[in-house]
Design a protein around this motif. Sequence first.
Motif, PDB file in Angstrom:
ATOM      1  N   ALA A   1      25.343   0.693 -81.071  1.00  0.00           N
ATOM      2  CA  ALA A   1      24.780   1.739 -80.557  1.00  0.00           C
ATOM      3  C   ALA A   1      23.427   1.039 -79.714  1.00  0.00           C
ATOM      4  O   ALA A   1      22.331   1.402 -78.875  1.00  0.00           O
ATOM      5  N   ALA A   2      22.615  -0.075 -80.662  1.00  0.00           N
ATOM      6  CA  ALA A   2      21.737  -0.727 -81.102  1.00  0.00           C
ATOM      7  C   ALA A   2      21.524  -0.940 -79.080  1.00  0.00           C
ATOM      8  O   ALA A   2      20.619  -1.737 -78.964  1.00  0.00           O
ATOM      9  N   GLU A  34      23.453  -1.263 -77.318  1.00  0.00           N
ATOM     10  CA  GLU A  34      23.874  -0.484 -75.867  1.00  0.00           C
ATOM     11  C   GLU A  34      22.492   0.417 -75.132  1.00  0.00           C
ATOM     12  O   GLU A  34      22.097   0.301 -74.096  1.00  0.00           O
ATOM     13  N   GLU A  35      21.561   0.131 -76.281  1.00  0.00           N
ATOM     14  CA  GLU A  35      20.763   0.986 -75.947  1.00  0.00           C
ATOM     15  C   GLU A  35      19.559  -0.235 -75.426  1.00  0.00           C
ATOM     16  O   GLU A  35      18.495   0.430 -74.291  1.00  0.00           O
ATOM     17  N   ILE A  36      19.308  -0.871 -75.815  1.00  0.00           N
ATOM     18  CA  ILE A  36      18.613  -2.477 -74.669  1.00  0.00           C
ATOM     19  C   ILE A  36      19.330  -2.556 -73.702  1.00  0.00           C
ATOM     20  O   ILE A  36      19.475  -2.557 -72.882  1.00  0.00           O
ATOM     21  N   GLU A  49      21.067   0.176 -71.127  1.00  0.00           N
ATOM     22  CA  GLU A  49      20.665   1.353 -70.721  1.00  0.00           C
ATOM     23  C   GLU A  49      18.243   1.179 -70.685  1.00  0.00           C
ATOM     24  O   GLU A  49      18.403   1.111 -69.413  1.00  0.00           O
ATOM     25  N   ASP A  50      17.673  -0.171 -71.626  1.00  0.00           N
ATOM     26  CA  ASP A  50      16.421   0.160 -71.151  1.00  0.00           C
ATOM     27  C   ASP A  50      15.873  -1.665 -69.768  1.00  0.00           C
ATOM     28  O   ASP A  50      15.909  -0.970 -68.656  1.00  0.00           O
ATOM     29  N   GLN A  57      10.308  -7.141 -77.638  1.00  0.00           N
ATOM     30  CA  GLN A  57      11.859  -6.082 -78.950  1.00  0.00           C
ATOM     31  C   GLN A  57      11.220  -7.220 -80.368  1.00  0.00           C
ATOM     32  O   GLN A  57      11.249  -6.880 -81.459  1.00  0.00           O
ATOM     33  N   SER A 107      20.489  -6.539 -82.476  1.00  0.00           N
ATOM     34  CA  SER A 107      21.535  -5.150 -82.022  1.00  0.00           C
ATOM     35  C   SER A 107      22.372  -5.531 -81.737  1.00  0.00           C
ATOM     36  O   SER A 107      23.196  -5.108 -81.756  1.00  0.00           O
TER      37      SER A 107
END
Length: 136
Positions: A4-5, A7-9, A11-12, A29, A85
């Motif tokens: 998930a971490a 995937e957040e990157i 998306e960013d 980061q 991540s």
Amino acid sequence: MASAAFEEIVEDFEFLEDWEDRYRHVIEQGKAMEPLEEALKVPATKVDGCASQVWLHPTISDGRFHFDGESDALIVRGLIAVLRSLYNGLTLAEVVAVDARAELERLGLNEHLSAQRSNGVRAMIERIRDTAAAQL
């Protein structure tokens, strides 16, 4: 298979228009990571093959892989954060199975890193995979 971490990157990165913004995001980061304790910056944790000084300190707890890291270069410190991540919290088998090159390609990192930086990322990934594989 990405966490998930990670995937957040991803998306960013989709919201960041150009590579300079993405580059800054990677650096941020790295700045957000806790520094590696000086006592852990030893030859056994140093990663060869990187143009910068890089140390990775892996730990395995409850069958889950984690690592902390440090570099003397801001962008490399950021790349360590991205790899954290991607890998932290996975089982050892999952760490070995991750196609890191494909995952990093989702960020567009492969085409924007210098040859030396790319070699360093490969060396870090190899160290992570080897460490996990040795514990299986």
